[in-house]
Design a protein around this motif. Structure first.
Motif, PDB file in Angstrom:
ATOM      1  N   ILE A  55       0.851  -1.190   0.000  1.00 52.29           N
ATOM      2  CA  ILE A  55       0.000   0.000   0.000  1.00 52.29           C
ATOM      3  C   ILE A  55       0.888   1.241   0.000  1.00 52.29           C
ATOM      4  O   ILE A  55       1.808   1.353   0.807  1.00 52.29           O
ATOM      5  CB  ILE A  55      -0.910   0.047   1.246  1.00 52.29           C
ATOM      6  CG1 ILE A  55      -1.654  -1.293   1.430  1.00 52.29           C
ATOM      7  CG2 ILE A  55      -1.894   1.199   1.137  1.00 52.29           C
ATOM      8  CD1 ILE A  55      -2.622  -1.619   0.341  1.00 52.29           C
ATOM      9  N   SER A  56       0.618   2.158  -0.912  1.00 52.75           N
ATOM     10  CA  SER A  56       1.433   3.360  -0.998  1.00 52.75           C
ATOM     11  C   SER A  56       1.211   4.266   0.206  1.00 52.75           C
ATOM     12  O   SER A  56       0.157   4.220   0.855  1.00 52.75           O
ATOM     13  CB  SER A  56       1.120   4.129  -2.282  1.00 52.75           C
ATOM     14  OG  SER A  56      -0.169   4.728  -2.194  1.00 52.75           O
ATOM     15  N   ARG A  57       2.201   5.106   0.495  1.00 55.34           N
ATOM     16  CA  ARG A  57       2.077   6.065   1.593  1.00 55.34           C
ATOM     17  C   ARG A  57       0.906   7.018   1.356  1.00 55.34           C
ATOM     18  O   ARG A  57       0.168   7.352   2.282  1.00 55.34           O
ATOM     19  CB  ARG A  57       3.381   6.855   1.748  1.00 55.34           C
ATOM     20  CG  ARG A  57       4.546   6.041   2.298  1.00 55.34           C
ATOM     21  CD  ARG A  57       5.813   6.885   2.347  1.00 55.34           C
ATOM     22  NE  ARG A  57       6.913   6.176   2.984  1.00 55.34           N
ATOM     23  CZ  ARG A  57       7.725   5.340   2.345  1.00 55.34           C
ATOM     24  NH1 ARG A  57       7.532   5.093   1.045  1.00 55.34           N
ATOM     25  NH2 ARG A  57       8.700   4.744   2.998  1.00 55.34           N
TER      26      ARG A  57
ATOM     27  N   GLU B 270      -4.576   8.802   2.774  1.00 53.17           N
ATOM     28  CA  GLU B 270      -5.961   9.082   2.401  1.00 53.17           C
ATOM     29  C   GLU B 270      -6.948   8.200   3.172  1.00 53.17           C
ATOM     30  O   GLU B 270      -7.972   8.680   3.676  1.00 53.17           O
ATOM     31  CB  GLU B 270      -6.153   8.858   0.899  1.00 53.17           C
ATOM     32  CG  GLU B 270      -5.430   9.879   0.029  1.00 53.17           C
ATOM     33  CD  GLU B 270      -5.560   9.554  -1.444  1.00 53.17           C
ATOM     34  OE1 GLU B 270      -6.095   8.468  -1.759  1.00 53.17           O
ATOM     35  OE2 GLU B 270      -5.121  10.359  -2.276  1.00 53.17           O
ATOM     36  N   GLU B 271      -6.648   6.906   3.271  1.00 54.74           N
ATOM     37  CA  GLU B 271      -7.577   5.966   3.877  1.00 54.74           C
ATOM     38  C   GLU B 271      -7.653   6.094   5.395  1.00 54.74           C
ATOM     39  O   GLU B 271      -8.725   5.944   5.983  1.00 54.74           O
ATOM     40  CB  GLU B 271      -7.190   4.527   3.504  1.00 54.74           C
ATOM     41  CG  GLU B 271      -7.306   4.198   2.024  1.00 54.74           C
ATOM     42  CD  GLU B 271      -8.740   4.180   1.546  1.00 54.74           C
ATOM     43  OE1 GLU B 271      -9.663   4.056   2.384  1.00 54.74           O
ATOM     44  OE2 GLU B 271      -8.961   4.293   0.323  1.00 54.74           O
TER      45      GLU B 271
ATOM     46  N   GLY C 172      -7.850  10.438   6.029  1.00 53.21           N
ATOM     47  CA  GLY C 172      -8.951  11.085   5.321  1.00 53.21           C
ATOM     48  C   GLY C 172      -8.467  11.889   4.133  1.00 53.21           C
ATOM     49  O   GLY C 172      -7.344  12.397   4.102  1.00 53.21           O
ATOM     50  N   PHE C 173      -9.347  12.017   3.131  1.00 49.14           N
ATOM     51  CA  PHE C 173      -8.997  12.711   1.890  1.00 49.14           C
ATOM     52  C   PHE C 173      -8.684  14.187   2.119  1.00 49.14           C
ATOM     53  O   PHE C 173      -7.967  14.799   1.355  1.00 49.14           O
ATOM     54  CB  PHE C 173     -10.145  12.576   0.880  1.00 49.14           C
ATOM     55  CG  PHE C 173     -10.273  11.201   0.309  1.00 49.14           C
ATOM     56  CD1 PHE C 173      -9.460  10.785  -0.736  1.00 49.14           C
ATOM     57  CD2 PHE C 173     -11.197  10.302   0.823  1.00 49.14           C
ATOM     58  CE1 PHE C 173      -9.572   9.509  -1.272  1.00 49.14           C
ATOM     59  CE2 PHE C 173     -11.321   9.019   0.297  1.00 49.14           C
ATOM     60  CZ  PHE C 173     -10.503   8.629  -0.755  1.00 49.14           C
ATOM     61  N   GLN C 174      -9.240  14.758   3.172  1.00 44.62           N
ATOM     62  CA  GLN C 174      -9.047  16.188   3.404  1.00 44.62           C
ATOM     63  C   GLN C 174      -7.792  16.483   4.227  1.00 44.62           C
ATOM     64  O   GLN C 174      -7.459  17.636   4.461  1.00 44.62           O
ATOM     65  CB  GLN C 174     -10.280  16.764   4.123  1.00 44.62           C
ATOM     66  CG  GLN C 174     -11.589  16.535   3.378  1.00 44.62           C
ATOM     67  CD  GLN C 174     -11.562  17.102   1.972  1.00 44.62           C
ATOM     68  OE1 GLN C 174     -11.089  18.225   1.759  1.00 44.62           O
ATOM     69  NE2 GLN C 174     -12.047  16.332   1.004  1.00 44.62           N
ATOM     70  N   TYR C 175      -7.112  15.404   4.668  1.00 41.60           N
ATOM     71  CA  TYR C 175      -5.940  15.627   5.518  1.00 41.60           C
ATOM     72  C   TYR C 175      -4.825  16.273   4.699  1.00 41.60           C
ATOM     73  O   TYR C 175      -4.526  15.851   3.587  1.00 41.60           O
ATOM     74  CB  TYR C 175      -5.457  14.301   6.101  1.00 41.60           C
ATOM     75  CG  TYR C 175      -4.322  14.461   7.091  1.00 41.60           C
ATOM     76  CD1 TYR C 175      -4.562  14.981   8.356  1.00 41.60           C
ATOM     77  CD2 TYR C 175      -3.027  14.103   6.748  1.00 41.60           C
ATOM     78  CE1 TYR C 175      -3.529  15.129   9.270  1.00 41.60           C
ATOM     79  CE2 TYR C 175      -1.991  14.246   7.650  1.00 41.60           C
ATOM     80  CZ  TYR C 175      -2.245  14.753   8.913  1.00 41.60           C
ATOM     81  OH  TYR C 175      -1.220  14.904   9.808  1.00 41.60           O
ATOM     82  N   GLU C 176      -4.224  17.301   5.250  1.00 39.96           N
ATOM     83  CA  GLU C 176      -3.209  18.056   4.508  1.00 39.96           C
ATOM     84  C   GLU C 176      -1.790  17.756   4.986  1.00 39.96           C
ATOM     85  O   GLU C 176      -0.856  18.478   4.672  1.00 39.96           O
ATOM     86  CB  GLU C 176      -3.502  19.562   4.633  1.00 39.96           C
ATOM     87  CG  GLU C 176      -4.844  19.967   4.003  1.00 39.96           C
ATOM     88  CD  GLU C 176      -5.123  21.445   4.139  1.00 39.96           C
ATOM     89  OE1 GLU C 176      -4.327  22.129   4.823  1.00 39.96           O
ATOM     90  OE2 GLU C 176      -6.126  21.902   3.568  1.00 39.96           O
TER      91      GLU C 176
ATOM     92  N   THR D  64       3.376  12.555   3.872  1.00 40.95           N
ATOM     93  CA  THR D  64       3.511  11.108   4.015  1.00 40.95           C
ATOM     94  C   THR D  64       4.482  10.734   5.135  1.00 40.95           C
ATOM     95  O   THR D  64       4.489   9.592   5.586  1.00 40.95           O
ATOM     96  CB  THR D  64       4.006  10.480   2.694  1.00 40.95           C
ATOM     97  OG1 THR D  64       5.224  11.124   2.280  1.00 40.95           O
ATOM     98  CG2 THR D  64       2.960  10.626   1.613  1.00 40.95           C
ATOM     99  N   ARG D  65       5.287  11.687   5.607  1.00 44.16           N
ATOM    100  CA  ARG D  65       6.159  11.399   6.747  1.00 44.16           C
ATOM    101  C   ARG D  65       5.348  11.074   7.993  1.00 44.16           C
ATOM    102  O   ARG D  65       5.830  10.427   8.909  1.00 44.16           O
ATOM    103  CB  ARG D  65       7.078  12.605   7.009  1.00 44.16           C
ATOM    104  CG  ARG D  65       8.221  12.727   6.012  1.00 44.16           C
ATOM    105  CD  ARG D  65       9.088  13.924   6.303  1.00 44.16           C
ATOM    106  NE  ARG D  65       8.340  15.185   6.128  1.00 44.16           N
ATOM    107  CZ  ARG D  65       8.891  16.396   6.294  1.00 44.16           C
ATOM    108  NH1 ARG D  65      10.169  16.504   6.660  1.00 44.16           N
ATOM    109  NH2 ARG D  65       8.169  17.481   6.110  1.00 44.16           N
ATOM    110  N   THR D  66       4.082  11.527   8.008  1.00 44.23           N
ATOM    111  CA  THR D  66       3.181  11.176   9.112  1.00 44.23           C
ATOM    112  C   THR D  66       2.982   9.663   9.159  1.00 44.23           C
ATOM    113  O   THR D  66       2.978   9.055  10.233  1.00 44.23           O
ATOM    114  CB  THR D  66       1.815  11.862   8.926  1.00 44.23           C
ATOM    115  OG1 THR D  66       1.996  13.269   8.899  1.00 44.23           O
ATOM    116  CG2 THR D  66       0.862  11.493  10.044  1.00 44.23           C
ATOM    117  N   VAL D  67       2.841   9.061   7.993  1.00 47.69           N
ATOM    118  CA  VAL D  67       2.688   7.611   7.912  1.00 47.69           C
ATOM    119  C   VAL D  67       3.944   6.929   8.428  1.00 47.69           C
ATOM    120  O   VAL D  67       3.872   5.986   9.238  1.00 47.69           O
ATOM    121  CB  VAL D  67       2.399   7.164   6.464  1.00 47.69           C
ATOM    122  CG1 VAL D  67       2.357   5.637   6.379  1.00 47.69           C
ATOM    123  CG2 VAL D  67       1.091   7.755   5.965  1.00 47.69           C
ATOM    124  N   ASP D  68       5.105   7.399   7.967  1.00 47.04           N
ATOM    125  CA  ASP D  68       6.372   6.801   8.392  1.00 47.04           C
ATOM    126  C   ASP D  68       6.541   6.860   9.910  1.00 47.04           C
ATOM    127  O   ASP D  68       6.990   5.901  10.541  1.00 47.04           O
ATOM    128  CB  ASP D  68       7.546   7.511   7.718  1.00 47.04           C
ATOM    129  CG  ASP D  68       7.537   7.352   6.209  1.00 47.04           C
ATOM    130  OD1 ASP D  68       6.983   6.338   5.733  1.00 47.04           O
ATOM    131  OD2 ASP D  68       8.076   8.229   5.516  1.00 47.04           O
TER     132      ASP D  68
END
Length: 231
Positions: free
Chosen positions: A178-180, A185-186, A189-193, A196-200
């Motif tokens: 699954i991509s970052r 997004e999932e 949420g789509f509106q999150y600004e 991708t470092r948040t995911v990491d």
């Protein structure tokens, strides 16, 4: 379209088999009868029943051997099985139940009792199925969606709300990278600004908690892309 619950009855005595199938049909079930293991397993390849009524004394293969074969096959291991037998000793019942039978009914039995026991087993089976649909089992890790808990070898991991959502999403897509961006997004949420470092950062803390519990190398990094569990 409405479909009747289908029950297979494996019983070599023609009279008993006919009595049971007729009673099942009168009780609102679809029923099919088989006199031996060979015809039963041939039919099983084409259709999986909701429940199996299984006699122990059969002409070709005894019911316990059939039960073991059902429980040893991933495609049939979850089918509820009720043993039917004239053997009424405690050891016979224990043997059937310990080999995976869901219930054991001794002959002779009343039709009303049989239908009642069938309903009870089907109800338990449905409940267990619904529970499992809300759980993810990966190695010794269990993610329970309803309880919002994560346990590893009976030790509970304390995850934050987003850590739980992130781990659950990866588990739902076990074996898939699954991509970052998609995780962002999932889970956020789509509106999150955010970036991708948040995911990491969340993956890092999840890994630390998993490793502290003794569960390592569960989440894999897909270089330049994202993450995955399993596969």
């Amino acid at each position: 379209m409405f479909h009747l619950v289908n029950i297979f009855c494996v019983e070599d005595d023609h009279g008993i088999r006919e009595l049971i199938t007729c009673a099942l049909q009168s009780g609102g079930y679809a029923a099919e009868g088989f006199s031996d293991a060979k015809t039963f397993f041939a039919r099983l390849k084409a259709q999986k029943p909701a429940l199996v009524l299984l006699d122990i004394m059969l002409p070709d293969t005894d019911g316990i051997a059939i039960l073991k074969q059902l429980r040893g096959d991933a495609a049939t291991k979850s089918i509820p099985v009720i043993m039917l037998s004239a053997k009424s000793s405690e050891i016979d019942k224990v043997t059937g139940l310990e080999n995976g039978a869901d219930d054991y009914i001794t002959k002779p039995f009343g039709i009303m009792e049989l239908l009642s026991r069938i309903k009870a087993v089907l109800r338990r089976s449905q409940t267990m199925s619904e529970q499992l649909q809300n759980q993810f089992h990966i190695q010794d890790l269990i993610i329970d969606q309803d309880k919002r808990t994560v346990t590893y070898q009976n030790k509970e991991l304390l995850l934050t709300y987003k850590e739980f959502e992130l781990l659950s999403y990866l588990a739902r897509n076990c074996g898939t990278a699954i991509s970052r961006d998609r995780l962002l997004e999932e889970v956020w949420g789509f509106q999150y600004e955010g970036e991708t470092r948040t995911v990491d950062a969340h993956i890092k803390t999840i890994r630390q908690k998993l490793e502290t519990a003794g569960c390592s190398n569960l989440i894999h990094t897909v270089r330049g892309y994202g993450y995955k569990i399993g596969g």
